[in-house]
Design a protein around this motif. Structure first.
Motif, PDB file in Angstrom:
ATOM      1  N   ARG A  94       0.836  -1.207   0.000  1.00 51.60           N
ATOM      2  CA  ARG A  94       0.000   0.000   0.000  1.00 51.60           C
ATOM      3  C   ARG A  94       0.866   1.251   0.000  1.00 51.60           C
ATOM      4  N   ALA A  98       0.835   0.099  -4.697  1.00 56.03           N
ATOM      5  CA  ALA A  98       0.186  -1.018  -5.383  1.00 56.03           C
ATOM      6  C   ALA A  98      -1.242  -0.651  -5.781  1.00 56.03           C
ATOM      7  N   LYS A  99      -1.598  -0.966  -7.016  1.00 57.81           N
ATOM      8  CA  LYS A  99      -2.955  -0.749  -7.510  1.00 57.81           C
ATOM      9  C   LYS A  99      -3.786  -2.035  -7.464  1.00 57.81           C
ATOM     10  N   ALA A 100      -3.127  -3.160  -7.192  1.00 63.07           N
ATOM     11  CA  ALA A 100      -3.791  -4.448  -6.983  1.00 63.07           C
ATOM     12  C   ALA A 100      -2.787  -5.335  -6.258  1.00 63.07           C
ATOM     13  N   ILE A 101      -3.296  -6.304  -5.501  1.00 57.98           N
ATOM     14  CA  ILE A 101      -2.413  -7.168  -4.708  1.00 57.98           C
ATOM     15  C   ILE A 101      -2.789  -8.628  -4.929  1.00 57.98           C
ATOM     16  N   LEU A 118      -8.294  -3.049   2.539  1.00 61.86           N
ATOM     17  CA  LEU A 118      -7.915  -2.883   1.136  1.00 61.86           C
ATOM     18  C   LEU A 118      -9.118  -2.499   0.289  1.00 61.86           C
ATOM     19  N   LYS A 122      -9.824   0.874  -1.953  1.00 61.17           N
ATOM     20  CA  LYS A 122     -10.044   0.596  -3.379  1.00 61.17           C
ATOM     21  C   LYS A 122      -8.821  -0.047  -4.030  1.00 61.17           C
ATOM     22  N   ILE A 123      -8.213  -0.984  -3.300  1.00 63.31           N
ATOM     23  CA  ILE A 123      -7.113  -1.785  -3.840  1.00 63.31           C
ATOM     24  C   ILE A 123      -7.636  -3.213  -3.983  1.00 63.31           C
ATOM     25  N   ALA A 301      -6.622  -3.674 -11.696  1.00 63.18           N
ATOM     26  CA  ALA A 301      -6.000  -2.355 -11.595  1.00 63.18           C
ATOM     27  C   ALA A 301      -6.478  -1.414 -12.694  1.00 63.18           C
TER      28      ALA A 301
END
Length: 350
Positions: A94, A98-101, A118, A122-123, A301
């Motif tokens: 974060r 990161a835009k996605a995990i 998360l 909004k991830i 993302a």
């Protein structure tokens, strides 16, 4: 796109130092920034453990696909089968944009609050192999784990002629995978092979625990003639070593052979099938886990959405209470098809 900084210049240096310290404390992987460094959205990737041949193969595929597809991956982390490490690693992702995990939480209940955080930020999260009990997920990339238990039961039941004694190495029952495999195996045995006695041995996915419990079980039941290992990546070697030590590792077809079916599909299981040491495994698709985890991470993302139904890669997306799940195919492998070159276990370095 370039990451937007939200902290003031005065605090930026302090924030960077804090992130670096946390990354060191949480055992960041040594792969470094393996992505393209392009303007693609940054993806955080956590590998759940490094003590399993299956998960090590998965990590190899991740690194290969990140490079091949030019994915902008942040430095990969390893949460060491510890949810507190996973939570800390997620915080690093974060903090570093990161835009996605991508993660594979081994404790599917304890990760709920982190998933909620998360979601609020909004991830989107892609969960690999394990389905979180609660908390929003964009996509679960997983095979049908109940089918694992059913396939293992049906194979063992037929091989044993419907009678005998079977040891079952159960995975952690706080994991949806452990529960699904155990419940399906038990239900199938009760319905189809009621004359087979099953000894359920909880192991928490630990090979040494499985070996110790098997040793005790063999002392009390020397006529044991079947074993179901829910994870060959952690159970195979200690099981074979114990059976060898006790003179019980007899090849398939020979009197006294203990029929063994496993789950994972690692190269070591395939070798054991070729040698007649074990009889079958359900091939859990490490290559497809990596491929589609990254595919869905980039899609998430970029704001893309998916619907339940069949996919173009021989799987089915189903609706969950907390998201979607892409159920990938997981074939049963025996001596008849162990040489199939389409199986990932025949295409990864040992």
């Amino acid at each position: 796109m370039k990451l937007t900084r939200t902290r003031s210049t005065a605090t930026a240096a302090t924030a960077v130092l804090a992130v670096l310290a946390l990354a060191t404390a949480c055992n960041r992987g040594s792969a470094g920034s393996v992505g393209s460094g392009s303007d693609k959205p940054a993806i955080g990737i956590d590998v759940p453990r490094a003590d399993s041949d299956f998960w090590n193969s998965y990590a190899q595929y991740l690194k290969k696909d990140v490079h091949a597809d030019g994915i902008n991956a942040l430095p990969m982390s390893d949460s060491q089968n510890d949810v507190t490490h996973l939570v800390a690693n997620v915080q690093v992702f974060r903090n570093t944009g990161a835009k996605a995990i991508v993660m594979a939480p081994q404790d599917t209940g304890a990760i709920a609050s982190t998933l909620q955080e998360l979601s609020t930020a909004k991830i989107p999260v892609i969960s690999v192999d394990t389905r979180p009990d609660k908390g929003d997920v964009y996509m679960v990339v997983r095979a049908d784990n109940r089918a694992y238990g059913t396939k293992a039961c049906e194979f063992l039941g037929k091989q044993l002629g419907g009678e005998g004694k079977v040891a079952e190495f159960e995975g952690a029952l706080d994991s949806i995978n452990g529960r699904d495999r155990s419940e399906a195996f038990a239900a199938c045995m009760k319905e189809k092979f009621p004359k087979i006695k099953v000894f359920e041995l909880p192991t928490d996915w630990k090979g040494d625990v499985a070996s110790a419990k098997l040793q005790s079980l063999l002392a009390q039941n020397p006529d044991l003639n079947g074993i179901y290992m829910q994870a060959g990546g952690v159970f195979l070697q200690p099981t074979l070593a114990l059976l060898q030590q006790k003179g019980l590792l007899k090849p398939a077809g020979q009197k006294g052979h203990i029929t063994i079916v496993s789950n994972d599909g690692i190269p070591q299981e395939f070798d054991a099938i070729r040698k007649g040491q074990i009889d079958a495994t359900v091939s859990q698709p490490a290559d497809l886990y990596a491929k589609y985890a990254l595919y869905y991470a980039e899609a998430a993302a970029e704001g893309k959405t998916f619907e339940p139904g069949p996919t173009d890669h021989d799987s089915t997306i189903i609706k969950l209470p907390n998201g979607l799940e892409d159920q990938l195919p997981a074939p049963l492998v025996t001596k008849k098809n162990v040489e199939d070159k389409s199986l990932w276990g025949n295409n990864v370095a040992q």
